[in-house]
Write a protein that holds these residues in place. Structure first.
Motif, PDB file in Angstrom:
ATOM      1  N   LEU A 117       8.817 -18.252   0.791  1.00 54.88           N
ATOM      2  CA  LEU A 117       8.431 -16.868   0.506  1.00 54.88           C
ATOM      3  C   LEU A 117       7.752 -16.761  -0.850  1.00 54.88           C
ATOM      4  CD1 LEU A 117      11.445 -14.742   1.829  1.00 54.88           C
ATOM      5  CD2 LEU A 117       9.358 -15.417   3.020  1.00 54.88           C
ATOM      6  N   ARG A 118       8.290 -17.442  -1.842  1.00 52.74           N
ATOM      7  CA  ARG A 118       7.685 -17.377  -3.167  1.00 52.74           C
ATOM      8  C   ARG A 118       6.291 -18.005  -3.184  1.00 52.74           C
ATOM      9  NH1 ARG A 118      13.080 -18.644  -4.484  1.00 52.74           N
ATOM     10  NH2 ARG A 118      12.573 -20.875  -4.596  1.00 52.74           N
ATOM     11  N   PRO A 122       4.232 -14.163  -1.180  1.00 53.76           N
ATOM     12  CA  PRO A 122       4.747 -13.530  -2.410  1.00 53.76           C
ATOM     13  C   PRO A 122       4.837 -12.015  -2.314  1.00 53.76           C
ATOM     14  CG  PRO A 122       2.463 -14.205  -2.707  1.00 53.76           C
ATOM     15  CD  PRO A 122       2.907 -14.773  -1.379  1.00 53.76           C
ATOM     16  N   GLY A 123       4.154 -11.410  -1.341  1.00 56.70           N
ATOM     17  CA  GLY A 123       4.210  -9.965  -1.210  1.00 56.70           C
ATOM     18  C   GLY A 123       5.415  -9.450  -0.468  1.00 56.70           C
ATOM     19  N   ARG A 138      10.662  -5.250   1.316  1.00 61.19           N
ATOM     20  CA  ARG A 138       9.542  -4.519   0.712  1.00 61.19           C
ATOM     21  C   ARG A 138       8.287  -5.371   0.888  1.00 61.19           C
ATOM     22  NH1 ARG A 138      11.045  -0.014  -1.788  1.00 61.19           N
ATOM     23  NH2 ARG A 138      13.231   0.184  -2.423  1.00 61.19           N
ATOM     24  N   ILE A 139       7.305  -4.790   1.561  1.00 54.88           N
ATOM     25  CA  ILE A 139       6.037  -5.474   1.815  1.00 54.88           C
ATOM     26  C   ILE A 139       4.934  -4.557   1.328  1.00 54.88           C
ATOM     27  CG2 ILE A 139       4.562  -6.564   3.534  1.00 54.88           C
ATOM     28  CD1 ILE A 139       7.024  -6.826   5.332  1.00 54.88           C
ATOM     29  N   THR A 230       0.776 -11.738   1.900  1.00 48.86           N
ATOM     30  CA  THR A 230       0.233 -12.933   1.262  1.00 48.86           C
ATOM     31  C   THR A 230      -0.319 -12.657  -0.125  1.00 48.86           C
ATOM     32  OG1 THR A 230      -1.842 -12.534   2.474  1.00 48.86           O
ATOM     33  CG2 THR A 230      -0.298 -14.116   3.425  1.00 48.86           C
ATOM     34  N   ARG A 231      -0.361 -11.383  -0.539  1.00 53.41           N
ATOM     35  CA  ARG A 231      -0.751 -11.040  -1.907  1.00 53.41           C
ATOM     36  C   ARG A 231       0.503 -10.869  -2.759  1.00 53.41           C
ATOM     37  NH1 ARG A 231      -4.187  -6.993   0.466  1.00 53.41           N
ATOM     38  NH2 ARG A 231      -2.703  -5.459  -0.346  1.00 53.41           N
TER      39      ARG A 231
END
Length: 266
Positions: A117-118, A122-123, A138-139, A230-231
């Motif tokens: 995930l990191r 990361p988003g 949270r996305i 992905t941001r």
């Protein structure tokens, strides 16, 4: 009589030819579907892949629903003619991209999921509840809170990175039953997903509806969150300063220590 026999021979030959052509067409279609399936999952014949398993919350074993998810993935891998190796999340110390990986569980029970995930999503920010369960996802600017047994969320992602560019599949759910729901969704809809996304990365947010009554079977696609997930997550907005604080400050003498103009000198 000879003409009738000749007609029978021709009919039998035509039937045999039609049957052969039909069998060849079905075999070619089946091979084509298999190659498309192998390409989507990154599982050519006799290839190896990893099944990274988590631990049950509060214990060291694997949750029953996660075992069912592993069984569904194992059947899919076998259909592709590939071989699976099961690895515990805390022992999967290696890179990604050289072989296909299926990673199961949330970051609280699967440390490799947390690393993915990191690095890759990361988003997606996971907020833990009081019982160490991931209650809120949270996305981007959106928040998705679990209502346990009523509606729970899981992120299903296919991501590519590394030198070999083999995909990493993530099943990151708020409960074990949502992980199973995501694997079942992937098995049932992989052809549709392959047509829609090809071999490009994607991240989908799924909602599992009323899992206490329906188990992992009733799943809704909430949104394609590839762009937001992905941001990097947006920075939290700082709280505004209280405008009244400055007006409430007590009076202080000026820096030069000048007495008040209205004061009388002794």
């Amino acid at each position: 009589m000879d003409q009738d026999l000749w007609n029978i021979v021709l009919g039998v030959a035509a039937s045999g030819l039609s049957a052969s052509l039909g069998w060849l067409a079905r075999a070619a279609l089946s091979r084509r579907r298999l190659r498309r399936k192998q390409g989507f999952f990154g599982l050519p014949d006799d290839s190896d892949c990893l099944l990274v398993v988590n631990r049950e919350a509060g214990g060291e074993g694997v949750h029953r629903n996660d075992v069912f998810a592993l069984l569904e993935l194992s059947a899919l891998i076998r259909d592709c003619g590939a071989h699976a190796r099961i690895v515990r999340h805390d022992r999967a110390v290696q890179g990604f991209g050289d072989r296909t990986e299926f990673c199961l569980g949330g970051p609280t029970s699967n440390q490799r999921m947390g690393a993915h995930l990191r690095t890759l999503l990361p988003g997606l920010v996971v907020e833990q509840g009081p019982g160490r369960s991931p209650d809120v996802y949270r996305i981007g600017e959106e928040a998705y809170r679990a209502e346990h047994g009523v509606s729970e969320y899981v992120v299903l992602a296919r991501l590519t990175a590394g030198e070999g560019r083999r995909p990493v599949f993530l099943f990151c759910g708020q409960k074990a039953i949502t992980n199973q729901a995501a694997t079942r969704y992937l098995v049932r809809h992989h052809e549709e997903l392959a047509r829609r996304h090809g071999r490009e990365p994607f991240a989908l947010l799924l909602k599992v509806v009323n899992s206490e009554a329906y188990g992992p079977d009733v799943v809704e696609l909430v949104a394609d969150v590839t762009s937001a997930a992905t941001r990097p997550a947006p920075a939290p907005t700082p709280a505004p300063a209280d405008a009244g604080d400055a007006g409430d400050a007590p009076d202080t003498p000026d820096a030069a220590g000048t007495p008040d103009a209205g004061a009388v000198a002794p």
